[in-house]
Design an enzyme around this catalytic site. Structure first.
Site, PDB file in Angstrom:
ATOM      1  N   TYR A 110     -30.474-123.455  54.624  1.00  0.00           N
ATOM      2  CA  TYR A 110     -29.240-122.702  54.339  1.00  0.00           C
ATOM      3  C   TYR A 110     -29.569-121.283  53.891  1.00  0.00           C
ATOM      4  CZ  TYR A 110     -24.680-121.534  52.323  1.00  0.00           C
ATOM      5  OH  TYR A 110     -23.486-120.915  52.017  1.00  0.00           O
ATOM      6  N   SER A 157     -24.108-115.264  51.441  1.00  0.00           N
ATOM      7  CA  SER A 157     -24.161-116.068  50.207  1.00  0.00           C
ATOM      8  C   SER A 157     -25.175-115.435  49.280  1.00  0.00           C
ATOM      9  CB  SER A 157     -24.607-117.497  50.546  1.00  0.00           C
ATOM     10  OG  SER A 157     -24.924-118.215  49.365  1.00  0.00           O
TER      11      SER A 157
HETATM   12  N1  LIG Z   1     -18.280-122.499  48.726  1.00  0.00           N
HETATM   13  C1  LIG Z   1     -19.295-121.798  48.274  1.00  0.00           C
HETATM   14  O1  LIG Z   1     -19.787-122.020  47.140  1.00  0.00           O
HETATM   15  C2  LIG Z   1     -19.879-120.710  49.115  1.00  0.00           C
HETATM   16  C3  LIG Z   1     -20.781-119.817  48.503  1.00  0.00           C
HETATM   17  C4  LIG Z   1     -21.346-118.814  49.283  1.00  0.00           C
HETATM   18  C5  LIG Z   1     -21.012-118.695  50.612  1.00  0.00           C
HETATM   19  N2  LIG Z   1     -20.142-119.577  51.178  1.00  0.00           N
HETATM   20  C6  LIG Z   1     -19.852-119.410  52.591  1.00  0.00           C
HETATM   21  O2  LIG Z   1     -18.466-119.290  52.761  1.00  0.00           O
HETATM   22  C7  LIG Z   1     -18.114-119.664  54.082  1.00  0.00           C
HETATM   23  C8  LIG Z   1     -16.889-120.580  54.041  1.00  0.00           C
HETATM   24  O3  LIG Z   1     -17.282-121.767  53.389  1.00  0.00           O
HETATM   25  P1  LIG Z   1     -16.296-122.608  52.455  1.00  0.00           P
HETATM   26  O4  LIG Z   1     -16.950-122.681  51.130  1.00  0.00           O
HETATM   27  O5  LIG Z   1     -14.924-122.130  52.577  1.00  0.00           O
HETATM   28  O6  LIG Z   1     -16.483-124.032  53.140  1.00  0.00           O
HETATM   29  P2  LIG Z   1     -15.434-125.124  53.669  1.00  0.00           P
HETATM   30  O7  LIG Z   1     -14.336-125.288  52.690  1.00  0.00           O
HETATM   31  O8  LIG Z   1     -16.269-126.297  54.031  1.00  0.00           O
HETATM   32  O9  LIG Z   1     -14.825-124.439  54.977  1.00  0.00           O
HETATM   33  C9  LIG Z   1     -15.631-124.238  56.104  1.00  0.00           C
HETATM   34  C10 LIG Z   1     -14.742-123.812  57.246  1.00  0.00           C
HETATM   35  O10 LIG Z   1     -15.576-123.656  58.410  1.00  0.00           O
HETATM   36  C11 LIG Z   1     -15.060-124.478  59.450  1.00  0.00           C
HETATM   37  N3  LIG Z   1     -16.149-125.008  60.263  1.00  0.00           N
HETATM   38  C12 LIG Z   1     -17.146-125.801  59.853  1.00  0.00           C
HETATM   39  N4  LIG Z   1     -17.927-126.130  60.898  1.00  0.00           N
HETATM   40  C13 LIG Z   1     -17.384-125.514  61.987  1.00  0.00           C
HETATM   41  C14 LIG Z   1     -17.737-125.467  63.349  1.00  0.00           C
HETATM   42  N5  LIG Z   1     -18.807-126.127  63.822  1.00  0.00           N
HETATM   43  N6  LIG Z   1     -16.964-124.750  64.199  1.00  0.00           N
HETATM   44  C15 LIG Z   1     -15.871-124.091  63.735  1.00  0.00           C
HETATM   45  N7  LIG Z   1     -15.501-124.078  62.451  1.00  0.00           N
HETATM   46  C16 LIG Z   1     -16.251-124.802  61.587  1.00  0.00           C
HETATM   47  C17 LIG Z   1     -14.298-125.597  58.747  1.00  0.00           C
HETATM   48  O11 LIG Z   1     -13.249-126.070  59.568  1.00  0.00           O
HETATM   49  P3  LIG Z   1     -13.320-127.391  60.496  1.00  0.00           P
HETATM   50  O12 LIG Z   1     -14.034-128.439  59.711  1.00  0.00           O
HETATM   51  O13 LIG Z   1     -11.873-127.675  60.751  1.00  0.00           O
HETATM   52  O14 LIG Z   1     -14.050-126.975  61.727  1.00  0.00           O
HETATM   53  C18 LIG Z   1     -13.690-124.845  57.578  1.00  0.00           C
HETATM   54  O15 LIG Z   1     -12.503-124.212  57.977  1.00  0.00           O
HETATM   55  C19 LIG Z   1     -19.366-120.296  54.693  1.00  0.00           C
HETATM   56  O16 LIG Z   1     -20.011-119.361  55.525  1.00  0.00           O
HETATM   57  C20 LIG Z   1     -20.214-120.590  53.475  1.00  0.00           C
HETATM   58  O17 LIG Z   1     -21.596-120.617  53.789  1.00  0.00           O
HETATM   59  C21 LIG Z   1     -19.557-120.565  50.460  1.00  0.00           C
END
Ligand SMILES: NC(=O)c1ccc[n+]([C@@H]2O[C@H](COP(=O)([O-])OP(=O)(O)OC[C@H]3O[C@@H](n4cnc5c(N)ncnc54)[C@H](OP(=O)(O)O)[C@@H]3O)[C@@H](O)[C@H]2O)c1
Length: 265
Positions: free
Chosen positions: A154, A141
């Site tokens: 985080y 991130s």
């Molecule tokens: N969105 C942003 O602004 C942003 C910015 C920078 C970086 N990121 C990074 O991008 C990555 C993906 O995030 P996202 O934004 O796509 O979030 P999201 O929409 O909340 O998706 C998170 C995914 O991770 C899975 N997950 C969560 N807890 C888990 C666990 N304990 N075991 C297995 N799977 C788990 C969730 O599935 P289940 O709930 O079905 O387990 C979901 O598929 C993360 O590493 C996040 O830190 C996001």
């Protein structure tokens, strides 16, 4: 399974960035192994991608912040020679004051964002090294480079992803194993609601669509980028300045004696 590209593992493939990676990698001809906790969603994603792209999709329902589940997934990854690409995407965030953070939220961020990412890397790496091929994509991130009053935990976990990934890149220099750090800024996913800060609280102009984020990240992989900052227009000079300061600080630390301002001896 068809094996021309091999199998891509995507963690956190039930929603958001991981689900979009699954779609795009299927479009590129990879078979898929998708991991997340919500089996119903994984099943729906798998059915859709099989139908649309004619690829093979397997799912693993697992909570990667739980030791037994992580061990089980790591064992599958270690034992499956079809795997050529690992996208360490699953991550979670709770934003807020440290003193008001539930210990379960602290543990979830550390165990998922840090421990699971490193353990799954460890699961595939010996085979990738033996074969001198394979690709690891670690989703960090922009908050791995920065911290806010509400993001100490985080940001720390994503700082781990940054340093872990860059160290690994150096370790694997000279091999054919690719390791990419992807460091998105705000992206329109469920993560924000989960974090306690709704997307509506952000400047709308700062939010990228999930499709743009993943398409840029994959374009960065194609370009051979070691660090992909999807929203940063002129990343190379900024990263060069960051690295110059980092290397200067390291160099300045190599004196073996307390700095004179401490007036020791
Ligand atoms: N969105 C942003 O602004 C942003 C910015 C920078 C970086 N990121 C990074 O991008 C990555 C993906 O995030 P996202 O934004 O796509 O979030 P999201 O929409 O909340 O998706 C998170 C995914 O991770 C899975 N997950 C969560 N807890 C888990 C666990 N304990 N075991 C297995 N799977 C788990 C969730 O599935 P289940 O709930 O079905 O387990 C979901 O598929 C993360 O590493 C996040 O830190 C996001």
């Amino acid at each position: 399974m068809s094996d021309h590209k091999g199998t891509a593992v995507v963690t956190g493939a039930s929603a958001g960035i991981g689900k979009t990676y699954a779609d795009r990698l299927a479009g590129r001809g990879y078979d898929l192994l998708l991991v997340a906790r919500r089996g119903d969603r994984l099943t729906a994603v798998a059915e859709e991608l099989r139908a649309r792209h004619g690829i093979a999709v397997e799912t693993l329902v697992a909570d990667l912040s739980e030791g037994a589940d992580l061990d089980r997934v790591a064992a599958v990854l270690a034992g499956d020679a079809r795997i050529t690409l690992l996208v360490n995407n699953a991550g979670t965030a709770t934003l807020g004051a440290m003193a008001e953070t539930e210990s379960a939220a602290l543990d979830a961020m550390n165990e998922l964002n840090v421990t699971a990412l490193a353990r799954l890397t460890l699961a595939v790496l010996p085979r990738f090294k033996a074969q001198d091929q394979g690709t690891i994509v670690n989703i960090g991130s922009i908050l791995g480079f920065h911290f806010l009053p509400v993001s100490s935990i985080y940001s720390a976990t994503k700082g781990y992803v940054l340093n872990f990934t860059r160290g690994l890149q150096q370790e694997l220099a000279g091999t054919h194993i690719r390791v990419q750090l992807v460091a998105p800024a705000a992206t329109a996913t469920d993560l924000w609601e989960i974090s306690g800060v709704p997307l509506s609280a952000l400047n709308p102009n700062s939010i990228m669509s999930v499709e743009d984020c993943v398409d840029a990240a994959l374009a960065g992989l194609d370009l051979g980028e070691a660090i992909t900052l999807p929203s940063v227009e002129d990343a190379a000079p900024l990263l060069a300045a960051y690295d110059a300061a980092r290397i200067a600080l390291l160099g300045a630390s190599q004196t073996g004696k307390p700095a004179s301002r401490y007036r020791i001896s």
